[in-house]
Scaffold this motif. Sequence first.
Motif, PDB file in Angstrom:
ATOM      1  N   CYS A 182       0.926  -1.021   0.038  1.00 17.01           N
ATOM      2  CA  CYS A 182       0.128  -0.006   0.034  1.00 17.01           C
ATOM      3  C   CYS A 182       0.852   1.296   0.046  1.00 17.01           C
ATOM      4  O   CYS A 182       1.806   1.296   0.816  1.00 17.01           O
ATOM      5  CB  CYS A 182      -0.892  -0.063   1.181  1.00 17.01           C
ATOM      6  SG  CYS A 182      -1.720   1.423   1.569  1.00 17.01           S
ATOM      7  N   LEU A 183       0.596   2.179  -0.960  1.00 14.43           N
ATOM      8  CA  LEU A 183       1.016   3.404  -0.747  1.00 14.43           C
ATOM      9  C   LEU A 183       0.334   4.539  -0.498  1.00 14.43           C
ATOM     10  O   LEU A 183      -0.750   4.767  -0.850  1.00 14.43           O
ATOM     11  CB  LEU A 183       1.687   3.817  -2.234  1.00 14.43           C
ATOM     12  CG  LEU A 183       2.145   5.134  -2.412  1.00 14.43           C
ATOM     13  CD1 LEU A 183       3.544   5.497  -1.680  1.00 14.43           C
ATOM     14  CD2 LEU A 183       2.733   5.339  -3.990  1.00 14.43           C
ATOM     15  N   LEU A 184       0.606   5.266   0.584  1.00 10.00           N
ATOM     16  CA  LEU A 184      -0.085   6.569   1.064  1.00 10.00           C
ATOM     17  C   LEU A 184       0.504   7.768   0.674  1.00 10.00           C
ATOM     18  O   LEU A 184       1.688   7.915   0.939  1.00 10.00           O
ATOM     19  CB  LEU A 184      -0.376   6.308   2.594  1.00 10.00           C
ATOM     20  CG  LEU A 184      -0.959   7.772   3.054  1.00 10.00           C
ATOM     21  CD1 LEU A 184      -2.357   7.689   2.710  1.00 10.00           C
ATOM     22  CD2 LEU A 184      -1.032   7.571   4.623  1.00 10.00           C
ATOM     23  N   ILE A 185      -0.058   8.689  -0.245  1.00  9.73           N
ATOM     24  CA  ILE A 185       0.418   9.829  -0.644  1.00  9.73           C
ATOM     25  C   ILE A 185      -0.478  11.047   0.196  1.00  9.73           C
ATOM     26  O   ILE A 185      -1.482  11.182   0.160  1.00  9.73           O
ATOM     27  CB  ILE A 185       0.371  10.117  -2.162  1.00  9.73           C
ATOM     28  CG1 ILE A 185       0.796   8.917  -2.898  1.00  9.73           C
ATOM     29  CG2 ILE A 185       0.945  11.327  -2.467  1.00  9.73           C
ATOM     30  CD1 ILE A 185       0.786   8.933  -4.341  1.00  9.73           C
TER      31      ILE A 185
ATOM     32  N   VAL B 121       4.061  14.747  -6.107  1.00  9.91           N
ATOM     33  CA  VAL B 121       5.486  14.668  -6.896  1.00  9.91           C
ATOM     34  C   VAL B 121       6.187  13.541  -6.391  1.00  9.91           C
ATOM     35  O   VAL B 121       6.781  12.736  -7.261  1.00  9.91           O
ATOM     36  CB  VAL B 121       6.140  16.024  -6.824  1.00  9.91           C
ATOM     37  CG1 VAL B 121       7.552  15.930  -7.534  1.00  9.91           C
ATOM     38  CG2 VAL B 121       5.400  17.204  -7.530  1.00  9.91           C
ATOM     39  N   GLU B 122       6.523  13.590  -4.940  1.00  9.32           N
ATOM     40  CA  GLU B 122       7.139  12.284  -4.614  1.00  9.32           C
ATOM     41  C   GLU B 122       6.315  10.936  -4.724  1.00  9.32           C
ATOM     42  O   GLU B 122       7.144  10.251  -4.935  1.00  9.32           O
ATOM     43  CB  GLU B 122       7.184  12.555  -3.063  1.00  9.32           C
ATOM     44  CG  GLU B 122       8.158  11.720  -2.420  1.00  9.32           C
ATOM     45  CD  GLU B 122       8.326  11.851  -0.918  1.00  9.32           C
ATOM     46  OE1 GLU B 122       8.209  10.973  -0.248  1.00  9.32           O
ATOM     47  OE2 GLU B 122       8.389  13.017  -0.545  1.00  9.32           O
ATOM     48  N   GLY B 123       5.140  11.127  -4.580  1.00 12.14           N
ATOM     49  CA  GLY B 123       4.557   9.756  -4.827  1.00 12.14           C
ATOM     50  C   GLY B 123       4.720   9.315  -6.274  1.00 12.14           C
ATOM     51  O   GLY B 123       5.068   8.060  -6.490  1.00 12.14           O
ATOM     52  N   LEU B 124       4.575  10.124  -7.205  1.00 13.68           N
ATOM     53  CA  LEU B 124       4.937   9.773  -8.550  1.00 13.68           C
ATOM     54  C   LEU B 124       6.312   9.230  -9.044  1.00 13.68           C
ATOM     55  O   LEU B 124       6.649   8.475  -9.652  1.00 13.68           O
ATOM     56  CB  LEU B 124       4.381  10.888  -9.671  1.00 13.68           C
ATOM     57  CG  LEU B 124       2.965  11.104  -9.769  1.00 13.68           C
ATOM     58  CD1 LEU B 124       2.852  12.468 -10.589  1.00 13.68           C
ATOM     59  CD2 LEU B 124       2.180   9.986 -10.461  1.00 13.68           C
ATOM     60  N   GLN B 125       7.377  10.135  -8.373  1.00 14.77           N
ATOM     61  CA  GLN B 125       8.590   9.660  -8.352  1.00 14.77           C
ATOM     62  C   GLN B 125       9.036   8.234  -7.741  1.00 14.77           C
ATOM     63  O   GLN B 125       9.626   7.367  -8.509  1.00 14.77           O
ATOM     64  CB  GLN B 125       9.663  10.741  -7.758  1.00 14.77           C
ATOM     65  CG  GLN B 125       9.585  11.784  -8.400  1.00 14.77           C
ATOM     66  CD  GLN B 125      10.536  12.997  -7.521  1.00 14.77           C
ATOM     67  OE1 GLN B 125      10.385  12.819  -6.344  1.00 14.77           O
ATOM     68  NE2 GLN B 125      10.685  14.195  -8.259  1.00 14.77           N
ATOM     69  N   LEU B 126       8.204   7.808  -6.861  1.00 13.82           N
ATOM     70  CA  LEU B 126       8.454   6.576  -6.146  1.00 13.82           C
ATOM     71  C   LEU B 126       7.672   5.625  -7.155  1.00 13.82           C
ATOM     72  O   LEU B 126       8.548   4.344  -7.424  1.00 13.82           O
ATOM     73  CB  LEU B 126       7.772   6.735  -4.928  1.00 13.82           C
ATOM     74  CG  LEU B 126       7.830   5.430  -3.864  1.00 13.82           C
ATOM     75  CD1 LEU B 126       8.076   5.876  -2.292  1.00 13.82           C
ATOM     76  CD2 LEU B 126       6.864   4.493  -4.125  1.00 13.82           C
ATOM     77  N   LEU B 127       6.440   5.761  -7.536  1.00 13.47           N
ATOM     78  CA  LEU B 127       6.135   4.820  -8.634  1.00 13.47           C
ATOM     79  C   LEU B 127       6.737   4.579  -9.862  1.00 13.47           C
ATOM     80  O   LEU B 127       6.628   3.578 -10.431  1.00 13.47           O
ATOM     81  CB  LEU B 127       4.692   5.189  -9.003  1.00 13.47           C
ATOM     82  CG  LEU B 127       3.225   5.426  -7.800  1.00 13.47           C
ATOM     83  CD1 LEU B 127       2.272   5.998  -7.774  1.00 13.47           C
ATOM     84  CD2 LEU B 127       3.027   3.725  -7.552  1.00 13.47           C
ATOM     85  N   LYS B 128       7.396   5.649 -10.225  1.00 13.77           N
ATOM     86  CA  LYS B 128       8.199   5.773 -11.528  1.00 13.77           C
ATOM     87  C   LYS B 128       9.455   4.859 -11.429  1.00 13.77           C
ATOM     88  O   LYS B 128      10.145   4.613 -12.217  1.00 13.77           O
ATOM     89  CB  LYS B 128       8.335   7.071 -12.162  1.00 13.77           C
ATOM     90  CG  LYS B 128       7.137   7.438 -12.677  1.00 13.77           C
ATOM     91  CD  LYS B 128       7.108   8.897 -13.338  1.00 13.77           C
ATOM     92  CE  LYS B 128       5.968   9.365 -13.731  1.00 13.77           C
ATOM     93  NZ  LYS B 128       5.913  10.860 -14.076  1.00 13.77           N
ATOM     94  N   SER B 129      10.100   4.888 -10.044  1.00 13.32           N
ATOM     95  CA  SER B 129      11.339   4.630  -9.979  1.00 13.32           C
ATOM     96  C   SER B 129      11.731   3.332 -10.224  1.00 13.32           C
ATOM     97  O   SER B 129      12.993   2.869 -10.374  1.00 13.32           O
ATOM     98  CB  SER B 129      11.807   5.132  -8.562  1.00 13.32           C
ATOM     99  OG  SER B 129      11.374   4.273  -7.474  1.00 13.32           O
ATOM    100  N   GLY B 130      10.682   2.374  -9.811  1.00 10.35           N
ATOM    101  CA  GLY B 130      11.124   0.890 -10.157  1.00 10.35           C
ATOM    102  C   GLY B 130      11.822   0.317  -8.761  1.00 10.35           C
ATOM    103  O   GLY B 130      11.954  -0.839  -8.891  1.00 10.35           O
ATOM    104  N   GLU B 131      11.931   1.246  -7.900  1.00 11.71           N
ATOM    105  CA  GLU B 131      12.737   0.773  -6.706  1.00 11.71           C
ATOM    106  C   GLU B 131      12.076   0.070  -5.645  1.00 11.71           C
ATOM    107  O   GLU B 131      12.659  -0.842  -4.992  1.00 11.71           O
ATOM    108  CB  GLU B 131      13.315   2.014  -6.020  1.00 11.71           C
ATOM    109  CG  GLU B 131      14.078   1.982  -4.739  1.00 11.71           C
ATOM    110  CD  GLU B 131      14.633   3.180  -4.284  1.00 11.71           C
ATOM    111  OE1 GLU B 131      14.453   3.350  -2.938  1.00 11.71           O
ATOM    112  OE2 GLU B 131      15.121   4.161  -4.962  1.00 11.71           O
ATOM    113  N   HIS B 132      10.625  -0.009  -5.968  1.00 18.36           N
ATOM    114  CA  HIS B 132       9.643  -0.873  -5.010  1.00 18.36           C
ATOM    115  C   HIS B 132       8.793  -1.333  -5.980  1.00 18.36           C
ATOM    116  O   HIS B 132       8.590  -0.938  -7.037  1.00 18.36           O
ATOM    117  CB  HIS B 132       8.843   0.216  -4.034  1.00 18.36           C
ATOM    118  CG  HIS B 132       9.802   0.956  -3.155  1.00 18.36           C
ATOM    119  ND1 HIS B 132      10.342   0.368  -1.953  1.00 18.36           N
ATOM    120  CD2 HIS B 132      10.156   2.406  -3.252  1.00 18.36           C
ATOM    121  CE1 HIS B 132      10.909   1.385  -1.383  1.00 18.36           C
ATOM    122  NE2 HIS B 132      10.791   2.481  -2.128  1.00 18.36           N
TER     123      HIS B 132
END
Length: 128
Positions: free
Chosen positions: A7-10, A40-51
Amino acid sequence: MKQKLSCLLIDDDRDDQEIFKLALQDVNEEVHFLSADDGVEGLQLLKSGEHETPNFIFLDLNMPRMTGKDCLAAIRSQPHLSGIPVVIYSTSSDPKDIQDTKALGATDYVVKQYSITSLKEILRRFFN
């Protein structure tokens, strides 16, 4: 083997993030929780592929840098994210906000609870 839910909470309110995390852990301690301080941070996290891509995204509406509505539109415009359930998680109970976010592709709309018990009841709908 059962896939672990995530789960991601933005949400820009750190207290709300902590309350959400505690309630989620009580409902289902197996859920992997991620948070972002704004759209902005949420989209970066979603696009990073890190998680891993989350199974659910809970999204506040009133945030700095990028509103929840703008973030929702950006999520829905990304083919690899378009199928993820996005639940608006806001203090607003304005019917226009509910209508607008549903039109943008929100899966559900939850008004923030002032009781952790009420929040747990809502989270059980998604994570039990």
